[in-house]
Design a protein around this motif. Structure first.
Motif, mmCIF file in Angstrom:
data_model
loop_
_atom_site.group_PDB
_atom_site.id
_atom_site.type_symbol
_atom_site.label_atom_id
_atom_site.label_comp_id
_atom_site.label_asym_id
_atom_site.label_seq_id
_atom_site.Cartn_x
_atom_site.Cartn_y
_atom_site.Cartn_z
ATOM 1 N N ARG A 1 36.931 6.794 35.793
ATOM 2 C CA ARG A 1 37.402 7.837 34.766
ATOM 3 C C ARG A 1 37.182 9.240 35.095
ATOM 4 N NH1 ARG A 1 38.262 7.949 29.154
ATOM 5 N NH2 ARG A 1 37.822 5.924 29.005
ATOM 6 N N VAL A 2 38.272 10.038 35.197
ATOM 7 C CA VAL A 2 38.125 11.534 35.667
ATOM 8 C C VAL A 2 38.510 12.506 34.314
ATOM 9 C CG1 VAL A 2 39.052 13.106 37.226
ATOM 10 C CG2 VAL A 2 38.901 11.087 37.909
ATOM 11 N N THR A 3 37.683 13.562 34.244
ATOM 12 C CA THR A 3 37.702 14.400 32.940
ATOM 13 C C THR A 3 37.974 15.698 33.535
ATOM 14 O OG1 THR A 3 36.957 12.740 31.159
ATOM 15 C CG2 THR A 3 37.292 15.044 30.577
ATOM 16 N N CYS A 4 39.005 16.384 33.649
ATOM 17 C CA CYS A 4 39.218 17.721 34.177
ATOM 18 C C CYS A 4 39.486 18.706 32.952
ATOM 19 C CB CYS A 4 39.994 17.787 35.417
ATOM 20 S SG CYS A 4 39.663 16.646 36.785
ATOM 21 N N LEU A 5 39.287 19.872 33.138
ATOM 22 C CA LEU A 5 39.658 20.895 32.228
ATOM 23 C C LEU A 5 40.992 21.438 32.867
ATOM 24 C CD1 LEU A 5 36.621 23.132 31.763
ATOM 25 C CD2 LEU A 5 37.533 21.479 30.328
ATOM 26 N N GLY A 6 41.326 21.210 34.147
ATOM 27 C CA GLY A 6 42.731 21.788 34.665
ATOM 28 C C GLY A 6 42.497 23.070 35.396
ATOM 29 N N THR A 7 41.532 23.622 35.328
ATOM 30 C CA THR A 7 41.301 25.132 35.837
ATOM 31 C C THR A 7 40.373 24.788 37.351
ATOM 32 O OG1 THR A 7 39.289 25.244 34.821
ATOM 33 C CG2 THR A 7 41.176 26.178 33.826
ATOM 34 N N GLU A 8 39.879 23.568 37.464
ATOM 35 C CA GLU A 8 38.912 23.073 38.575
ATOM 36 C C GLU A 8 40.047 23.172 39.987
ATOM 37 O OE1 GLU A 8 37.454 20.689 35.203
ATOM 38 O OE2 GLU A 8 39.427 21.275 36.237
ATOM 39 N N PRO A 9 39.467 23.623 41.000
ATOM 40 C CA PRO A 9 40.155 23.844 42.129
ATOM 41 C C PRO A 9 40.029 22.404 43.114
ATOM 42 C CG PRO A 9 38.073 25.013 42.499
ATOM 43 C CD PRO A 9 38.174 24.793 41.234
ATOM 44 N N HIS A 10 38.955 21.663 42.681
ATOM 45 C CA HIS A 10 38.828 20.374 43.360
ATOM 46 C C HIS A 10 38.366 19.332 42.358
ATOM 47 C CE1 HIS A 10 37.315 17.614 46.323
ATOM 48 N NE2 HIS A 10 37.809 18.206 47.345
ATOM 49 N N MET A 11 38.913 18.193 42.530
ATOM 50 C CA MET A 11 38.260 16.830 41.811
ATOM 51 C C MET A 11 36.676 16.920 41.776
ATOM 52 S SD MET A 11 39.137 12.922 41.874
ATOM 53 C CE MET A 11 40.997 13.108 41.769
ATOM 54 N N ALA A 12 36.100 17.300 42.728
ATOM 55 C CA ALA A 12 34.615 17.491 42.775
ATOM 56 C C ALA A 12 34.070 18.187 41.638
ATOM 57 C CB ALA A 12 34.127 17.893 43.956
ATOM 58 N N SER A 13 34.833 19.089 40.806
ATOM 59 C CA SER A 13 34.267 19.773 39.987
ATOM 60 C C SER A 13 34.432 19.239 38.448
ATOM 61 C CB SER A 13 34.903 21.144 40.070
ATOM 62 O OG SER A 13 34.855 21.745 41.196
ATOM 63 N N CYS A 14 35.203 18.209 38.555
ATOM 64 C CA CYS A 14 35.339 17.518 37.205
ATOM 65 C C CYS A 14 34.378 16.509 36.823
ATOM 66 C CB CYS A 14 36.754 16.757 37.284
ATOM 67 S SG CYS A 14 38.346 17.607 37.913
ATOM 68 N N GLN A 15 34.547 15.773 35.876
ATOM 69 C CA GLN A 15 33.364 14.730 35.394
ATOM 70 C C GLN A 15 34.009 13.737 35.955
ATOM 71 O OE1 GLN A 15 32.489 14.906 31.244
ATOM 72 N NE2 GLN A 15 31.633 16.790 31.137
ATOM 73 N N VAL A 16 33.538 12.823 36.842
ATOM 74 C CA VAL A 16 33.991 11.625 37.433
ATOM 75 C C VAL A 16 32.955 10.523 37.405
ATOM 76 C CG1 VAL A 16 34.882 10.532 39.707
ATOM 77 C CG2 VAL A 16 35.145 13.099 38.889
ATOM 78 N N GLN A 17 33.434 9.208 36.777
ATOM 79 C CA GLN A 17 32.761 8.175 36.756
ATOM 80 C C GLN A 17 33.180 7.363 37.891
ATOM 81 O OE1 GLN A 17 33.123 6.335 32.853
ATOM 82 N NE2 GLN A 17 32.215 8.009 31.826
ATOM 83 N N VAL A 18 32.196 6.815 38.768
ATOM 84 C CA VAL A 18 32.294 6.036 40.144
ATOM 85 C C VAL A 18 31.585 5.056 40.041
ATOM 86 C CG1 VAL A 18 32.966 8.250 41.358
ATOM 87 C CG2 VAL A 18 30.653 7.382 41.316
ATOM 88 N N SER A 19 32.224 4.051 40.990
ATOM 89 C CA SER A 19 31.165 2.893 40.857
ATOM 90 C C SER A 19 29.979 3.002 41.530
ATOM 91 C CB SER A 19 32.106 1.765 41.651
ATOM 92 O OG SER A 19 33.205 1.330 41.304
ATOM 93 N N PRO A 20 28.782 2.257 41.024
ATOM 94 C CA PRO A 20 27.426 2.737 41.589
ATOM 95 C C PRO A 20 27.393 1.906 42.655
ATOM 96 C CG PRO A 20 27.307 1.022 39.620
ATOM 97 C CD PRO A 20 28.921 1.658 39.703
ATOM 98 N N ALA A 21 26.333 1.650 43.363
ATOM 99 C CA ALA A 21 25.978 1.076 44.689
ATOM 100 C C ALA A 21 26.523 -0.565 44.516
ATOM 101 C CB ALA A 21 24.330 0.855 44.905
ATOM 102 N N ARG A 22 26.634 -1.009 45.743
ATOM 103 C CA ARG A 22 27.183 -2.406 45.703
ATOM 104 C C ARG A 22 26.438 -3.390 45.004
ATOM 105 N NH1 ARG A 22 28.652 -2.115 52.156
ATOM 106 N NH2 ARG A 22 30.419 -0.806 52.087
ATOM 107 N N GLY A 23 27.041 -4.415 44.526
ATOM 108 C CA GLY A 23 26.391 -5.534 43.689
ATOM 109 C C GLY A 23 26.072 -5.138 42.168
ATOM 110 N N LYS A 24 26.468 -3.760 41.848
ATOM 111 C CA LYS A 24 26.465 -3.495 40.476
ATOM 112 C C LYS A 24 27.852 -2.945 40.060
ATOM 113 C CE LYS A 24 21.585 -1.942 40.915
ATOM 114 N NZ LYS A 24 20.605 -1.136 40.532
ATOM 115 N N LEU A 25 29.044 -3.692 40.550
ATOM 116 C CA LEU A 25 30.295 -3.122 40.241
ATOM 117 C C LEU A 25 30.700 -3.405 38.805
ATOM 118 C CD1 LEU A 25 32.040 -4.395 43.525
ATOM 119 C CD2 LEU A 25 31.265 -2.118 43.008
ATOM 120 N N ARG A 26 31.387 -2.325 38.248
ATOM 121 C CA ARG A 26 32.087 -2.505 36.779
ATOM 122 C C ARG A 26 33.196 -3.429 36.992
ATOM 123 N NH1 ARG A 26 31.449 3.533 34.491
ATOM 124 N NH2 ARG A 26 29.574 4.236 35.245
ATOM 125 N N PRO A 27 33.680 -3.766 35.809
ATOM 126 C CA PRO A 27 34.948 -4.384 35.764
ATOM 127 C C PRO A 27 36.244 -3.410 36.111
ATOM 128 C CG PRO A 27 33.998 -4.727 33.872
ATOM 129 C CD PRO A 27 32.989 -3.841 34.613
#
Length: 758
Positions: A248-274
């Motif tokens: 999931r990515v949540t941006c305001l639209g003003t960020e110059p890079h996705m790194a500045s948005c709220q981003v949900q990523v898969s955690p370490a291996r072995g604990k993958l989400r659906p």
């Protein structure tokens, strides 16, 4: 509400809800940032990055010398004061440093003594804050977007759009497709759950596009469902293996890079989400700027600023497309922007206004050269959604002591057009030079070949170097016998190449249909030598206007000038030494505004000695002086051979490098002036045969483009000239780029502008 001003951020930190830092600078082993509710970038809570996690510093024993070290590490000149007891709010996470003691000369905070990493008896109510002097250090490194950190500190390497429609797979640039991120060397998809147009805007900006447009979600859902039902579908298998690293990515639209948005990523291996339950891959459609649209493409659906009107902002002195010193048009005059408070958000507004994407770097300290004229803006504060820089809050540049050494610049994200893969250099002694070889399509087959050097010049070489990503051309070479081209690429595949200089690739320039070259490939193939910096000459228009006068000079004093062709043709018919010539005389001052010294095209061995004036000519014609009718017809002309290119004047603290005396080196140093006084021979236009009337006086520097410059648009200066047969007046003198970015104003428009300024 907490106010944060730095856009480089770890995705993991975002998951933890950490704030965006204000300034991040890595001069030593540690990284620091300032965070807090203050509105200025030079103050805030001091935080330190250690072991991939941000933490605070305790105020015990912290004083001015510690604050000075921290501020210098952050890129400021010094510290003004420090603030104890969490004045800028309480931080989160570990308190990394306590009882910090610095001498004051250290280059980074980790060189000071302390209790050790993480050893502290403090609480966050004791978090230290600092207030730095707003003046940045000379050579201060730009604020840039770094790659975002993923799980376990691994980096998010790239973002791209993967075309879904077969018809779009060979298009450049790719403007529509599924969003993918490169992580650990593999491309992974992004789930569309909660995907918004704001997210699309950020992705498009990263890929070099100024805006986004809606997609046909119903169509893409049908394509997704069909592929998911196919057991042999690669998409099906990837999804089962959890290719959705970003959920999931949540941006305001003003960020110059996705790194500045709220981003949900898969955690370490072995604990993958659906893998994106109930969703599909995020699909984005971007709108390219005018320079990157196919010629037959439809105009953008929405009325963006760059589609509506000519921009009142421009980039100068940049070696690559989408970079340069920022100049804005205000009060009918171009001027620069001060770097105080300059950041990626404001820089991105400029980039989008010009038809590029978001900003990749916000540059400080005149890193792309100093401008001339006024400093129009300072303390620019954009929120990110403004259509033009003029919509942002700002102060006048003269209000806070800005100098041109503070001129702001930018490097924008630009679309990948694939042009760089269609040109290469071969046989050079270094990577920046060689025979130009291009890839063209003949009868459906792509092949490499040489470029015919007929008509090959500096303008064409400039396009080639830009296409190669190597900056400016220092030389356009027609005789390449000493370079060996690539075996198998010896055939000429392009001839008659003529470029205007604005093209992104040689393939966009005019050229012959069937190849027609007066010679074959090999010795006379086109070649280039590229460089990342270049000079930029500009005439001091005001000095010309102030020093112009008429002189009736006896022929007895013009023998030497006549020998050097500095008089009109009618002088040949006069009864020498009786009579006189009427001369329009003036002083000229030529300033090197660029980032490299201006040097003659050839070395001393090619300079020509002129006995009459006892000097060497290093360039055949350095300037053209012309008197034109209002309609542009030439009625009188002169020229200035560069008999003495030298540093006549340099600013305080800058050493003169070039002087003509004793057969010295000739040139003009960056930041210096080459001045020709009005009383020097040939510093005139012979108007003996000109009748009274209204004219245009024109000076063109480096008229034959013999020496490469970063900007040729400011090489011409024009004045309105009134001559009544006895006296002469020059007024409204200005360089060719004074009022508009791309074209000269008509004389009537210039006069109206002049009247408005009075």
């Amino acid at each position: 509400m907490m106010c944060f001003r730095q856009v480089t951020l770890s995705l993991i930190l975002l998951l933890l809800g950490q704030a965006t830092p204000s300034r991040l600078q890595s001069l030593g082993a540690t990284k620091l940032r300032l965070v807090g509710p203050g509105s200025r970038p030079e103050e805030g809570r001091l935080e330190v990055l250690h072991n991939g996690q941000w933490g605070t510093v305790c105020d015990d024993n912290f004083a001015l010398q510690e604050a000075t070290v921290a501020c210098r590490q952050l890129g400021f000149e010094s510290a003004l004061t420090w603030a104890h007891s969490a004045k800028y709010g309480q931080g989160e996470g570990p308190i990394w440093l306590d009882n910090v003691r610095c001498v004051g000369t250290e280059s980074s905070l980790d060189q000071c003594s302390s209790n050790g990493w993480g050893i502290s008896d403090c609480s966050h109510s004791e978090d230290i804050g600092v207030v730095c002097h707003p003046q940045r250090q000379r050579g201060y490194v730009s604020e840039r977007v770094s790659n975002a950190l993923g799980p376990q500190g691994r980096r998010l390497e790239e973002v791209r759009l993967k075309p879904i429609l077969a018809s779009a797979k060979r298009r450049n640039p790719v403007t529509e497709g599924a969003v993918e991120v490169k992580y650990e060397g593999q491309w992974r998809q992004v789930c569309d759950q909660g995907w918004t147009m704001n997210n699309s805007r950020v992705v498009c900006g990263m890929l070099g596009f100024p805006s986004q447009q809606p997609i046909n979600s119903h169509y893409y859902r049908k394509v997704w469902n069909l592929k998911m039902k196919d057991p042999k579908s690669r998409l099906n298998s990837l999804t089962k293996k959890n290719s959705f690293w970003v959920h999931r990515v949540t941006c305001l639209g003003t960020e110059p890079h996705m790194a500045s948005c709220q981003v949900q990523v898969s955690p370490a291996r072995g604990k993958l989400r659906p893998a994106c339950p109930g969703g599909m891959h995020a699909v984005v459609s971007c709108v390219p700027g005018p320079r990157f649209r196919p010629q037959k493409a439809k105009p953008p659906r929405r009325k963006d600023s760059w589609a509506q009107q000519e921009p009142k902002v421009r980039l100068r002195s940049g070696a690559q497309v989408g970079e340069g010193r920022i100049e804005v048009l205000m009060h009918h005059q171009w001027g620069t922007v001060c770097d105080h408070r300059w950041d990626l958000i404001s820089a991105s507004v400029v980039c989008r206004q010009l038809g590029f994407g978001s900003a990749r770097e916000a540059l400080f300290g005149a890193q792309l050269g100093q401008g001339l004229g006024p400093i129009h803006l300072s303390e620019v504060r954009c929120r990110g959604y403004e259509r033009t820089l003029s919509d942002c809050r700002a102060l006048e540049g003269s209000q806070n002591g800005c100098q041109h050494e503070n001129d702001a610049a930018v490097r924008c994200n630009v679309p990948s057009m694939g042009f760089q893969n269609q040109v290469r250099l071969a046989g050079g002694r270094r990577p920046e030079e060689g025979v130009v070889e291009v890839q063209v399509e003949v009868n459906g087959i792509r092949r490499w070949g040489a470029v015919c050097s007929d008509h090959w010049g500096l303008t064409e070489a400039m396009v080639a170097c830009r296409q190669l990503g190597l900056g400016f051309a220092s030389h356009a070479i027609k005789d390449t016998w000493y370079w060996q081209g690539t075996p198998g690429a010896g055939e000429v595949v392009l001839s008659g190449v003529r470029c205007s200089g604005t093209e992104l690739a040689l393939q966009q320039c005019q050229r012959h249909g069937p190849v027609h070259c007066s010679h074959g490939a090999g010795r006379f193939s086109a070649g280039v030598s590229c460089t990342d910096s270049a000079p930029d000459l500009v005439m001091n228009a005001q000095l010309v206007q102030e020093t112009a006068y008429l002189e009736d000079r006896p022929l007895s004093q013009l023998y030497c000038a006549h020998e050097e062709n500095c008089l009109s043709k009618s002088a040949d018919l006069m009864d020498w030494p009786y009579g006189y010539r009427r001369l329009l005389r003036f002083s000229s001052q030529i300033y090197n505004l660029g980032r490299a010294d201006f040097r003659p095209k050839t070395g001393r061995h090619s300079w020509i000695w002129h006995q009459c004036h006892m000097h060497y000519h290093s360039i055949e014609v350095f300037t053209h002086y012309d008197l034109l009718t209002v309609n542009g017809s030439k009625v009188a002309e002169g020229h200035k051979a560069s008999f003495c290119l030298e540093d006549t004047n340099c600013p305080t603290g800058l050493q003169r490098r070039y002087a003509c005396a004793n057969f010295g080196e000739q040139g003009v140093t960056v930041g210096c002036w080459d001045t020709y006084r009005h009383d020097i021979d040939c510093q005139w236009v012979d108007i003996t045969d000109v009748g009274p009337g209204d004219y245009i006086f024109q000076v063109v520097v480096n008229p034959k483009f013999e020496v490469a410059e970063s900007d040729f648009s400011n090489n011409m200066m024009q004045c309105r000239c009134k001559y009544d047969g006895h006296r002469v007046w020059l007024h409204n003198c200005h360089t060719g780029d004074s009022y508009r970015a791309n074209a000269e104003l008509s004389l009537e428009q210039e006069q109206r502008l002049r009247n408005n300024l009075i």
